[in-house]
Design a protein around this motif. Sequence first.
Motif, PDB file in Angstrom:
ATOM      1  N   GLU A 180      56.229  21.467 -30.880  1.00 41.03           N
ATOM      2  CA  GLU A 180      55.202  20.559 -30.206  1.00 41.03           C
ATOM      3  C   GLU A 180      54.337  21.075 -29.561  1.00 41.03           C
ATOM      4  O   GLU A 180      54.212  22.463 -29.096  1.00 41.03           O
ATOM      5  N   ASN A 213      52.883  20.542 -24.035  1.00 40.68           N
ATOM      6  CA  ASN A 213      52.837  20.892 -22.657  1.00 40.68           C
ATOM      7  C   ASN A 213      52.056  22.338 -22.628  1.00 40.68           C
ATOM      8  O   ASN A 213      52.050  22.881 -23.835  1.00 40.68           O
ATOM      9  N   TRP A 232      53.049  25.225 -21.706  1.00 43.09           N
ATOM     10  CA  TRP A 232      53.845  26.252 -22.031  1.00 43.09           C
ATOM     11  C   TRP A 232      53.737  26.360 -23.604  1.00 43.09           C
ATOM     12  O   TRP A 232      53.262  27.576 -24.178  1.00 43.09           O
ATOM     13  N   ARG A 233      53.771  25.245 -24.559  1.00 46.21           N
ATOM     14  CA  ARG A 233      53.615  25.406 -25.869  1.00 46.21           C
ATOM     15  C   ARG A 233      52.383  25.906 -26.245  1.00 46.21           C
ATOM     16  O   ARG A 233      51.907  26.617 -27.171  1.00 46.21           O
ATOM     17  N   ASP A 276      61.421  32.440 -29.205  1.00 47.71           N
ATOM     18  CA  ASP A 276      61.681  31.708 -27.806  1.00 47.71           C
ATOM     19  C   ASP A 276      62.819  30.866 -27.838  1.00 47.71           C
ATOM     20  O   ASP A 276      63.406  30.587 -26.886  1.00 47.71           O
ATOM     21  N   ARG A 277      63.035  30.255 -29.001  1.00 45.52           N
ATOM     22  CA  ARG A 277      64.305  29.319 -28.908  1.00 45.52           C
ATOM     23  C   ARG A 277      65.106  29.893 -30.206  1.00 45.52           C
ATOM     24  O   ARG A 277      64.878  30.526 -31.187  1.00 45.52           O
ATOM     25  N   PHE A 287      68.249  32.529 -21.214  1.00 43.97           N
ATOM     26  CA  PHE A 287      68.160  31.074 -20.575  1.00 43.97           C
ATOM     27  C   PHE A 287      69.394  31.124 -19.758  1.00 43.97           C
ATOM     28  O   PHE A 287      69.289  30.244 -18.722  1.00 43.97           O
ATOM     29  N   PRO A 320      67.447  26.455 -24.865  1.00 45.01           N
ATOM     30  CA  PRO A 320      67.205  26.515 -23.419  1.00 45.01           C
ATOM     31  C   PRO A 320      67.814  25.231 -22.790  1.00 45.01           C
ATOM     32  O   PRO A 320      68.315  25.721 -21.457  1.00 45.01           O
ATOM     33  N   ARG A 358      70.358  26.794 -20.034  1.00 40.85           N
ATOM     34  CA  ARG A 358      69.806  26.681 -18.629  1.00 40.85           C
ATOM     35  C   ARG A 358      71.071  25.662 -17.767  1.00 40.85           C
ATOM     36  O   ARG A 358      71.231  25.937 -16.622  1.00 40.85           O
ATOM     37  N   PHE A 373      62.034  18.002 -21.685  1.00 38.38           N
ATOM     38  CA  PHE A 373      61.198  19.088 -21.324  1.00 38.38           C
ATOM     39  C   PHE A 373      59.578  18.290 -21.268  1.00 38.38           C
ATOM     40  O   PHE A 373      58.585  19.181 -21.329  1.00 38.38           O
ATOM     41  N   HIS A 403      64.666  21.761 -15.962  1.00 44.07           N
ATOM     42  CA  HIS A 403      64.906  22.883 -16.802  1.00 44.07           C
ATOM     43  C   HIS A 403      63.533  23.502 -17.193  1.00 44.07           C
ATOM     44  O   HIS A 403      63.437  24.460 -17.999  1.00 44.07           O
ATOM     45  N   ASN A 404      62.528  22.773 -16.634  1.00 45.33           N
ATOM     46  CA  ASN A 404      61.108  23.333 -17.024  1.00 45.33           C
ATOM     47  C   ASN A 404      60.088  22.771 -16.060  1.00 45.33           C
ATOM     48  O   ASN A 404      60.351  21.678 -15.257  1.00 45.33           O
ATOM     49  N   ASP A 452      59.938  28.324 -15.841  1.00 42.31           N
ATOM     50  CA  ASP A 452      58.664  28.558 -16.638  1.00 42.31           C
ATOM     51  C   ASP A 452      57.800  29.224 -15.929  1.00 42.31           C
ATOM     52  O   ASP A 452      57.344  30.221 -16.516  1.00 42.31           O
TER      53      ASP A 452
HETATM   54  O1  AHR Z   1      62.035  27.221 -25.301  1.00 47.83           O
HETATM   55  C1  AHR Z   1      61.420  27.456 -24.114  1.00 47.83           C
HETATM   56  C2  AHR Z   1      61.195  26.176 -23.345  1.00 47.83           C
HETATM   57  O2  AHR Z   1      60.365  25.262 -24.202  1.00 47.83           O
HETATM   58  C3  AHR Z   1      60.168  26.102 -22.187  1.00 47.83           C
HETATM   59  O3  AHR Z   1      60.794  26.265 -21.015  1.00 47.83           O
HETATM   60  C4  AHR Z   1      59.615  24.694 -22.184  1.00 47.83           C
HETATM   61  O4  AHR Z   1      58.680  24.397 -21.130  1.00 47.83           O
HETATM   62  C5  AHR Z   1      59.404  24.436 -23.689  1.00 47.83           C
HETATM   63  O5  AHR Z   1      58.900  23.305 -23.862  1.00 47.83           O
END
Ligand code: AHR
Length: 329
Positions: A49, A52, A54-55, A128-129, A150, A182, A186, A210, A235-236, A264
Motif C-alpha cells: 500500500e 503512509n 514508511w511505505r 520487510d514482511r 519484529f 510485523p 511485535r 497500521f 505497532h507503528n 518505525d
Molecule cells: O512491515 C513494516 C511495517 O509496515 C511498518 O512498521 C509499517 O509502518 C508499515 O506499514
Amino acid sequence: MFAPTRRAVLLASTLFAAMSLAASLPAGAQELPKLEKKDSYKVGFAQTESNNPWRIAQTQSMQDEAKKLGHQLVYTDAAGSAAKQVADVNSMIAQGVDLIFLAPREEKPLIPAVRAAARAGIPVILLDRNVDPALAKAGRDYVTFIGSDFVDEGRRVAEFLAKEKPDGAKIIQLEGTTGSSPANDRKKGFEDGLAGKANFTVVASQSGDFARDKGRQVAEALLQAHPDADVVYAHNDEMAMGAIAAIEAAGKVPGKDIMVLSIDGGKEAVQAVVDGKIAAVVECNPRFGPKAFETLNRYAAGETIEPWVKNIDAFYDKSNASTEVTNAY
Ligand code: AHR
C-alpha cells in the motif's frame, strides 16, 4: 504383441516412484530458480500500500536504487488488498520479470503467488514482511527474507516500559494489520517481554491497520472504555500519531498522563520524542533499496543466501532523539 523388456519395466517403475515422491512433497518443494548474471534486470516490486510515509520511503528507496543501477523496476501497489497483491505478482509473472521483490501484506494469502513465481522460474525475495514460516521456507519457496526482527522490536519496547514504569502500567495496544508478520511478531515480542510481570496489564488490544486515522479512531474508543489506561503501545508511528490526537481530544496530555511507545522511527515520530509526546521509538528502517539489490547481485553470482538478511534497528528516546531526528526518514 509388444513385450516390455526388463529395462523398460525398471525404467517405468523408477519413473513411477519419482512421480509419487514428487506428489508427496509439500507444494513448492522444488529447486529455487537461478538468476542469470546480467548488467541490467527487469525486476518486480510488489508493494502492499502507499498510504503512509514508511511505505512511500521504501518505494522511493527501491526506485532510486533501481535507477542508479540501470535496472527496470516494474512497480505495483496493492492498495491494502492481499487479493490485489496476488494478482499483481501473477501479472509480473506474465510479464516475465527476472526476479520479484515482494512485501507480503499478510503472512498466508501470498504463499501461492510466491510458489507460482518459483514454478515459472522467477526467484522471489521477500522484503520487510515475511510469509508464515511454518508454511513456506527460505531457500525452498523463496530466496530469502530481508527485514527487521519484529519480535525483538516488541521486546525492546517492553523492556523500556518496564524500566521507565517499575510500578506497572495499564496498556492499550494498537496492533498493525491483522495477519501481517510485523503485527503478529511485535505483539508476541511485547507480550513475551512483559511475561511474569503481574503489575503490567494489556487492558485492550485492537488493530488500527497500521493507519493513522484508524489508529486514532480505535484509540479514541479504547481510551473511553479504559479511562485508567496510562500507556499506549502502537505497532507503528502512524497509529502512534493517531493515538496522540485521540489522547489530546480526550483532554489528556501525551507524555504526561499517558506514555506513548512506537515502532518505525519516521521524522515526525522522532520529533514527537524530542517534544516529549512519545517516550520511545524502536526503529524499523524502510530504506531497503541498497540491500535489496546487493542481495540480488549475490544471488546472481551463485552465492547461497542466508535465509534471513537481518536489518539492525536503532532506538530513539530522549537521550538521542534531538541528534538523530535529521537522519530519520
Ligand atoms: O512491515 C513494516 C511495517 O509496515 C511498518 O512498521 C509499517 O509502518 C508499515 O506499514
